[in-house]
Design a protein around this motif. Structure first.
Motif, short mmCIF file in Angstrom:
data_model
loop_
_atom_site.label_atom_id
_atom_site.label_comp_id
_atom_site.label_asym_id
_atom_site.label_seq_id
_atom_site.Cartn_x
_atom_site.Cartn_y
_atom_site.Cartn_z
N ASP A 73 0.85 -1.19 0.00
CA ASP A 73 0.00 0.00 0.00
C ASP A 73 0.89 1.25 0.00
O ASP A 73 1.63 1.51 0.95
CB ASP A 73 -0.90 0.00 1.23
N LYS B 279 -12.77 -5.86 2.16
CA LYS B 279 -12.34 -6.55 0.94
C LYS B 279 -12.46 -8.07 1.07
O LYS B 279 -12.91 -8.75 0.14
CB LYS B 279 -10.89 -6.16 0.62
N GLN C 254 -7.58 3.14 8.97
CA GLN C 254 -8.39 3.07 7.76
C GLN C 254 -8.06 1.82 6.96
O GLN C 254 -8.94 1.16 6.41
CB GLN C 254 -8.18 4.33 6.91
N LYS D 148 -9.77 -1.41 8.08
CA LYS D 148 -11.19 -1.43 7.72
C LYS D 148 -11.37 -1.82 6.26
O LYS D 148 -12.29 -2.57 5.92
CB LYS D 148 -11.82 -0.05 7.98
N GLU D 149 -10.48 -1.34 5.41
CA GLU D 149 -10.56 -1.68 3.99
C GLU D 149 -10.27 -3.16 3.77
O GLU D 149 -10.90 -3.81 2.93
CB GLU D 149 -9.58 -0.81 3.21
#
Length: 464
Positions: free
Chosen positions: A380, A448, A440, A443-444
């Protein structure tokens, strides 16, 4: 009396005639000038008013080629000519045009693939099953000398240049390494990332200096270049003012490998000799039935000793306190799940690479160096600087179903026994910034995959 009258009349008639003649000549001359001005487009007037004088716009001299597409509002400053850059591109086989790079996903950086390609990079990519993908800035790139000695396969290196001067020094040092080291010249393909917008607009190479640099001491030469960039300080201000985009570079390096498997490392993590050849045999019979990542145990080694030739020698060093698991004192969770005790106690019947044991106690913040196919989740790129860079990617691998299996007898090493007090305060600041981003991120990941195996979504209140 009559004679005087006649004389006066004649004089008046002559003046009138001359006046008419002058008027005709002036009219003809004006007509001639008008026609000339209307039909002439190439001659420049000796002087002309410049309506842009207030912004220092230089008008072309008479006879000078016009530049219709030059921006008149651009300041008049010394430039490295495009012809000079074209010469450098041709002479050193550089695949580098600073106007033609591609953008990253966040449109924050400009990326250049295969700027300088190893002479045998393509051939090695066809021969070996694994590519060593790594990333660096100028201050650590010299580690390539040792890695290229130990790793026989192709190497893909992504480098970050934070300024034009740094870019020039990076290009200079890469060419220096290629000049002095045939292994680097053969094996390594270099890729470059710069800032988008505020990044370098041109590049140059000090060829005279390149010829003078001695091949006997690459470390000293690298240190000198770093000092010049950072005004006589070894650690540059860009490390805290311009955070190092580690994950961006990791993605850039691995995507420019051309083998089925990738060994993703940091540039100062050195593989043991013979690893690439051993992996060729091991991966030819890869019996993984699902998603597998093969962990390479990594140790930090005292700088006073020689690089361990094999696992037996490494274990002997560890027993004397001259080697220990990577980040053991700085951040034990970094490699803890590898279970180094189990790896050291595994009895290798021969030098053939095999799985010693699976990782059974995976926990968050684990970030092993591993070998896997390039369909693993990308790193990321929102995580910039230090902290939460590798472990977030490994965490997503775990959530998505990857199994981690530890290989023996291979290993990799990082020079120097690390202690926390040696770390600059700005690294902790960057770590805190990335910790906020992780809220964040988790949570993604949950949205997913709809999985939360480590209970990351459970609040602290519920845990109590």
């Amino acid at each position: 009396m009559s004679h005087n009258l006649v004389s006066d009349g004649y004089s008046k008639w002559r003046v009138w005639k001359i006046s008419i003649l002058i008027l005709i000549l002036l009219t003809a001359y004006n007509v001639f000038l008008t026609i000339k001005l209307m039909t002439t487009t190439t001659d420049c007037p000796e002087s002309q008013e410049n309506i842009l004088d207030s912004i220092k716009f230089r008008q072309p001299e008479c006879g000078e080629d016009q530049q219709p597409d030059q921006d008149p509002f651009e300041p008049d400053e010394p430039r490295i000519g495009s012809e000079h850059q074209d010469q450098l591109v041709e002479k050193y086989q550089l695949n580098l045009n600073l106007k033609l790079g591609r953008s990253d996903n966040r449109i924050a950086y400009t990326l250049f693939d295969h700027v300088i390609v190893g002479d045998k990079f393509v051939q090695l990519s066809d021969t070996f099953r694994t590519c060593l993908a790594t990333q660096s800035s100028l201050d650590k790139i010299v580690s390539l000398v040792e890695s290229s000695l130990h790793w026989a396969g192709p190497i893909s290196l992504a480098v970050f240049a934070g300024s034009e001067k740094e870019l020039n020094h990076i290009l200079l040092f890469i060419l220096y390494l290629r000049k002095c080291n045939s292994r680097i010249k053969d094996k390594v393909s270099f890729h470059i990332a710069i800032l988008k917008g505020n990044g370098p607009k041109r590049f140059s190479i000090d060829e005279e200096r390149l010829g003078r640099l001695s091949c006997m001491n690459p470390m000293a030469n690298m240190h000198q270049l770093m000092m010049e960039i950072n005004n006589n300080r070894m650690m540059g201000p860009w490390r805290h003012k311009l955070p190092y985009p580690q994950n961006l570079l990791r993605n850039l390096a691995r995507k420019n490998c051309h083998t089925k498997y990738i060994f993703l490392t940091d540039v100062d993590v050195i593989p043991v000799k013979g690893m690439a050849e051993g992996l060729n045999e091991f991966l030819a019979e890869d019996k993984c039935r699902g998603k597998c990542a093969y962990v390479v145990p990594t140790y930090e080694v005292d700088e006073r000793v020689l690089f361990p030739e094999n696992k037996t020698e490494l274990i002997r060093m560890a027993s004397k306190g001259l080697a220990r698991p990577f980040h053991h004192k700085v951040f034990i969770y970094n490699q803890y799940a590898t279970n180094f005790s189990r790896w050291q106690n595994f009895k290798d019947p021969d030098r053939t690479i095999r799985v010693s044991h699976p990782v059974t106690n995976f926990e968050f913040l684990y970030e092993p160096f591993y070998i896997a196919t390039d369909d693993v989740p990308p790193h990321d790129e929102r995580f910039v600087g230090y902290g939460y860079t590798r472990n977030t990617q490994v965490y997503e691998m775990f959530v998505s179903g990857y199994e981690f299996q530890v290989l023996s007898p291979i290993f990799s090493c990082h020079w120097g026994l690390q202690v926390k007090k040696n770390r600059p305060p700005w690294r902790e600041h960057q770590n805190n910034q990335n910790r906020k981003l992780f809220d964040q991120f988790k949570k993604e990941i949950f949205a997913k995959y709809n999985k939360d195996p480590l209970h990351m979504m459970v609040s602290k209140n519920n845990k109590n």
